[in-house]
Design a protein around this motif. Structure first.
Motif, PDB file in Angstrom:
ATOM      1  N   MET A  81       2.007  -3.481  12.396  1.00  0.00           N
ATOM      2  CA  MET A  81       2.366  -2.242  13.415  1.00  0.00           C
ATOM      3  C   MET A  81       1.066  -1.187  13.036  1.00  0.00           C
ATOM      4  O   MET A  81       0.581  -0.939  12.276  1.00  0.00           O
ATOM      5  N   TRP A  82       0.600  -0.987  14.432  1.00  0.00           N
ATOM      6  CA  TRP A  82      -0.630  -0.008  14.462  1.00  0.00           C
ATOM      7  C   TRP A  82      -0.184   1.638  14.683  1.00  0.00           C
ATOM      8  O   TRP A  82      -0.943   2.609  14.180  1.00  0.00           O
ATOM      9  N   THR A 110      -2.668   3.931   7.010  1.00  0.00           N
ATOM     10  CA  THR A 110      -2.062   4.423   6.279  1.00  0.00           C
ATOM     11  C   THR A 110      -1.148   5.657   6.638  1.00  0.00           C
ATOM     12  O   THR A 110      -0.020   6.090   6.301  1.00  0.00           O
ATOM     13  N   GLU A 111      -1.576   6.194   7.983  1.00  0.00           N
ATOM     14  CA  GLU A 111      -0.742   7.368   8.546  1.00  0.00           C
ATOM     15  C   GLU A 111       0.728   6.695   9.069  1.00  0.00           C
ATOM     16  O   GLU A 111       1.715   7.323   8.917  1.00  0.00           O
ATOM     17  N   VAL A 112       0.736   5.486   9.433  1.00  0.00           N
ATOM     18  CA  VAL A 112       2.003   4.822   9.773  1.00  0.00           C
ATOM     19  C   VAL A 112       2.831   4.685   8.682  1.00  0.00           C
ATOM     20  O   VAL A 112       4.115   5.160   8.737  1.00  0.00           O
ATOM     21  N   GLY A 117       7.962   6.877   6.099  1.00  0.00           N
ATOM     22  CA  GLY A 117       8.675   7.186   5.003  1.00  0.00           C
ATOM     23  C   GLY A 117       8.372   6.284   3.749  1.00  0.00           C
ATOM     24  O   GLY A 117       9.336   5.986   2.992  1.00  0.00           O
ATOM     25  N   THR A 118       7.522   5.423   3.988  1.00  0.00           N
ATOM     26  CA  THR A 118       7.377   4.221   2.862  1.00  0.00           C
ATOM     27  C   THR A 118       5.932   4.429   2.104  1.00  0.00           C
ATOM     28  O   THR A 118       5.675   3.505   1.270  1.00  0.00           O
ATOM     29  N   GLU A 119       5.407   5.694   2.098  1.00  0.00           N
ATOM     30  CA  GLU A 119       4.195   6.111   1.420  1.00  0.00           C
ATOM     31  C   GLU A 119       4.132   5.605   0.009  1.00  0.00           C
ATOM     32  O   GLU A 119       3.254   4.969  -0.774  1.00  0.00           O
ATOM     33  N   SER A 122       4.702   1.701  -0.976  1.00  0.00           N
ATOM     34  CA  SER A 122       3.618   0.891  -0.300  1.00  0.00           C
ATOM     35  C   SER A 122       2.959   0.037  -1.276  1.00  0.00           C
ATOM     36  O   SER A 122       2.579   0.579  -2.183  1.00  0.00           O
ATOM     37  N   LEU A 123       2.261  -1.112  -0.923  1.00  0.00           N
ATOM     38  CA  LEU A 123       1.565  -1.969  -1.631  1.00  0.00           C
ATOM     39  C   LEU A 123       0.166  -2.009  -0.720  1.00  0.00           C
ATOM     40  O   LEU A 123      -0.138  -2.246   0.083  1.00  0.00           O
TER      41      LEU A 123
END
Length: 306
Positions: A81-82, A110-112, A117-119, A122-123
């Motif tokens: 996803m871009w 990383t903005e995506v 809302g998964t920051e 995230s891995l």
């Protein structure tokens, strides 16, 4: 970055037997840079319902997907996803009341991750260190067989040869403007001046070999060649490679980069203002060390103000 293993890791999770046992529905969609909402919905529906979906309206497809997931524990993978717009276009299709369901996203941006809302969940995929690289090489070369002791020494030598001794030459692209077509002659002279090449008589020949190796590894793109087609005249790097080079240059302070811009507020003075200075580091093989005695140098662009 691209190719670091995000999709491979997601695929390992998605195809695990425990995952398919735990979830009622598992669906996978490739989003890509130029996302197509209809194709995303169709991919997910083929995974959830199976068979041929004969429908063209996006609203109807979204409604069908939501109904197929309602009341079920689902795992949805949105791969590559871009842009956040792709998520916004399909997120309402996933029933939020389904407890125990999950959505897995892979992205280079990383903005995506922040926007969806998964920051905090995230891995961040990182590069493998020397030991991890060796273990991967060993597992691929010998599969599940035990590695004979006599092969370990030569195997590690082979693995070391796989490391890009061209790291400094590649990262040097980060000092050029993005998307710029770089004359090879200027690039090679810069490599020579920085001392990236082995001290040999034929420095230009060594530089040409280094450039060709970067091209062969698909890290550098050829823009123009000589009339006979043998020599590369200009080149550039893909945006993703450029971003990597720029981040590594900035993170490691490998080069000094002074941004010099003309101050045209005073027509008589037209002074040059210096914005940034970073400590210079020397690149020796695979090691990057600080120069002694607080040595500094600068790469200064030339501006001509009319």
């Amino acid at each position: 970055m691209e190719g670091i293993g995000k999709t491979t890791l997601a695929n390992e999770v998605y195809n695990d037997a425990c995952i398919h046992f735990h979830f009622d529905v598992c669906a996978w969609a490739i989003v890509s840079q130029r996302h197509n909402v209809k194709e995303i919905l169709l991919s997910l529906l083929r995974s959830t319902k199976g068979g041929i979906i004969d429908m063209n309206d996006e609203a109807e497809l979204a409604n069908m997907l939501q109904k197929s997931l309602k009341g079920k524990r689902y795992l949805i993978v949105m791969d590559d996803m871009w842009k956040s717009e792709a998520w916004d276009a399909v997120r309402l299709c996933f029933p939020s009341e389904n407890k125990g369901s999950g959505i897995l996203l892979t992205t280079c941006n990383t903005e995506v991750a922040r926007d969806v809302g998964t920051e905090n969940l995230s891995l961040q995929m990182g590069f493998m260190d020397h030991d991890e690289s060796w273990n991967l090489f060993k597992s691929v070369a010998f599969a599940n067989e035990a590695l004979p002791y006599e092969f370990e020494t030569i195997g590690k030598l082979i693995a070391n040869e796989c490391h890009s001794h061209l790291k400094a030459c590649l990262l040097h692209f980060g000092i050029f403007p993005e998307d710029s077509e770089i004359p090879v002659k200027n690039l090679m002279r810069s490599w020579m001046a920085e001392g990236f090449l082995n001290l040999e008589n034929d420095l230009e020949g060594v530089a040409e070999k280094c450039l060709q190796e970067l091209v062969d590894r698909c890290l550098v793109l050829v823009c123009k060649k000589s009339l006979e087609g043998r020599k590369i005249r200009s080149c550039k790097v893909h945006d993703l490679i450029y971003d990597l080079c720029l981040k590594e240059v900035q993170r490691g302070n490998i080069f000094i980069m002074n941004d010099i811009v003309p101050d045209v507020s005073d027509s008589e003075c037209r002074a040059l203002i210096m914005h940034k200075m970073h400590p210079f580091k020397r690149v020796i093989g695979d090691e990057i060390n600080y120069c002694r005695y607080g040595l500094y140098r600068a790469l200064l662009p030339l501006y001509i103000v009319s």
